[in-house]
Design a protein around this motif. Structure first.
Motif, short mmCIF file in Angstrom:
data_model
loop_
_atom_site.label_atom_id
_atom_site.label_comp_id
_atom_site.label_asym_id
_atom_site.label_seq_id
_atom_site.Cartn_x
_atom_site.Cartn_y
_atom_site.Cartn_z
N SER A 71 -16.62 -16.61 62.97
CA SER A 71 -17.51 -15.23 62.39
C SER A 71 -18.19 -14.86 63.66
O SER A 71 -18.54 -15.83 64.72
N GLU A 73 -21.44 -12.83 65.24
CA GLU A 73 -22.86 -12.04 64.68
C GLU A 73 -23.72 -11.81 65.72
O GLU A 73 -23.61 -12.49 66.73
N LYS A 79 -23.16 -8.55 61.16
CA LYS A 79 -21.75 -9.02 61.68
C LYS A 79 -21.57 -7.97 62.72
O LYS A 79 -21.97 -6.74 62.65
#
Length: 450
Positions: A71, A73, A79
């Motif tokens: 992920s 971020e 995001k």
């Protein structure tokens, strides 16, 4: 089994079914007894057939997927880029022997056993805490899922504000601003006004955003310009003639303020003693100007000029008396606006002239296109005379103050409708008319608060 020669041998289905119930199945590749087998015609020997049985097996296939998720971020958890997901699949074949009941397992990968190296995506204005997530080898069906979070932090960006002399094009100074990408600077040009004025300038124009500088340019400094014009302080002695002035047809009594300024600055030639009867009209006018010059110098030593910054023409000139005082710059600015001009600098109006050393001050103004229709005060005809009246929505507050001093039983003072006679009154009415005139003048130059 027995039967007639050349007849079909009955297949032992019942017996085979018994074996199948025990977990067997016929191995047809080896068994020589079929549904078409027959008895032979030789009575001297018996026929022998073999039915081969094998252990029946049952296969069950299972799948398992191992996942790696990355992920991306920002610092606030939002995001920054799409997730990167890799999946590895493994298949397990479970084989059961239906005779013995035993089972065997066999895990095999469908594609590979490695999570490949992943380079963190580039995000404008931000740096990733990890540029890559390294390769992971030896993944099997027993491996756990893997989760990674790559944080992105904003870069430090720069902005440059250049203060430029609009007349010379020279950069007077630069101011450096810094901030994180995507943020807005708290810098305001208004905070620089005092410093700009201390350097003798005022702001003509600027391309700085009204809501503040936003650091939105990655890796490149933002460049802004502030165009400045000088607050000109003119010395009393050097000459600076105005080529557009025409004094050849004016006498001393007709002099406007610009001409008086030129006289004060020694911009007209001196005339020696000559016989007046033989002089031409032009020479007489020059002598009158020279005589007026001495009078002007005695009355005042300095002026404030309001100059159209586009045409360089003087639109208004006022005297600065020989004293330390305060020029009502805001009131004059409001008056100038009625004639379609807008003040272009923030001179506070303070001057020091007790010793007669204050230099002339040039204040720039700009024409307001939309104000042309309001450039002249309205003229009304009342009682057969031409009268001028000020119209101002805030004048009623002034009326109350003025009526404390100037009023009569029959006629209260109204700065919006005061009649100003062209000639002086007479008798008992003179004092009241003069009081009205004084009231209007006091309102127009804002001296009523003093």
């Amino acid at each position: 089994m027995s039967g007639n020669s050349n007849s079909l041998i009955k297949y032992p289905d019942a017996k085979i079914e018994d074996y199948e119930n025990e977990g067997y199945e016929v191995d047809t590749a080896k068994t020589d007894l079929t549904d078409s087998s027959r008895f032979d015609i030789d009575d001297t020997k018996d026929q022998i057939f073999s039915v081969y049985l094998k252990h029946k097996t049952t296969t069950i296939t299972n799948k398992k997927t191992v996942q790696q998720k990355i992920s991306y971020e920002y610092d606030d958890g939002s995001k920054a880029a799409a997730d990167n997901i890799q999946k590895l699949t493994f298949i397990n074949q479970i084989v059961k022997d239906e005779v013995t009941g035993k089972t065997t397992n066999s895990w095999t990968p469908v594609n590979k056993t490695v999570f490949s190296e992943v380079e963190s995506p580039k995000v404008e204005g931000y740096d990733a805490a990890q540029t890559t997530v390294p390769e992971t080898t030896g993944i099997n069906q027993d491996s756990s899922n893997a989760d990674y979070i790559v944080k992105y932090s904003p870069r430090d960006e720069q902005a440059v504000i250049r203060f430029i002399d609009n007349l010379t094009g020279n950069v007077i100074s630069e101011k450096q601003l810094s901030g994180k990408f995507g943020t807005t600077s708290s810098y305001k040009l208004a905070d620089e006004i005092a410093l700009i004025e201390n350097q003798g300038y005022f702001v003509k124009s600027s391309n700085l955003p009204e809501n503040g500088v936003v650091f939105n340019q990655d890796g490149q400094p933002l460049i802004y310009t502030v165009n400045l014009l000088p607050i000109e302080i003119i010395p009393e002695s050097p000459s600076n003639p105005d080529p557009d002035s025409d004094t050849s047809t004016k006498t001393g009594s007709d002099l406007d303020t610009n001409e008086k300024t030129k006289l004060q600055q020694n911009e007209y030639p001196k005339v020696t003693a000559v016989k007046m009867d033989n002089l031409k009209d032009e020479v007489k006018q020059i002598i009158e100007l020279v005589e007026t010059k001495q009078k002007v110098v005695d009355e005042a030593v300095s002026y404030v000029h309001f100059i159209d910054q586009d045409t360089n023409k003087i639109v208004k000139t006022d005297v600065l008396p020989k004293q330390n005082g305060f020029y009502p710059i805001k009131v004059v600015a409001a008056t100038i606006e009625k004639y379609g001009y807008q003040l272009q600098n923030n001179w506070n109006g303070i001057y020091s002239n007790s010793k007669g050393t204050q230099k002339n001050v040039n204040v720039y103004v700009a024409k307001k296109a939309r104000s042309q229709k309001n450039a002249k005060l309205p003229i009304e005809n009342k009682q057969g005379r031409d009268d001028f009246s000020f119209r101002d929505n805030t004048s009623e507050n002034h009326n109350g103050l003025l009526n404390q001093f100037f009023s009569s039983a029959g006629s209260a003072v109204d700065v919006n409708h005061t009649l100003i006679p062209k000639v002086g009154g007479g008798g008992a009415g003179t004092g009241h008319e003069v009081a009205k005139i004084l009231a209007v003048l006091a309102y127009s130059v804002n001296f009523s608060r003093r």
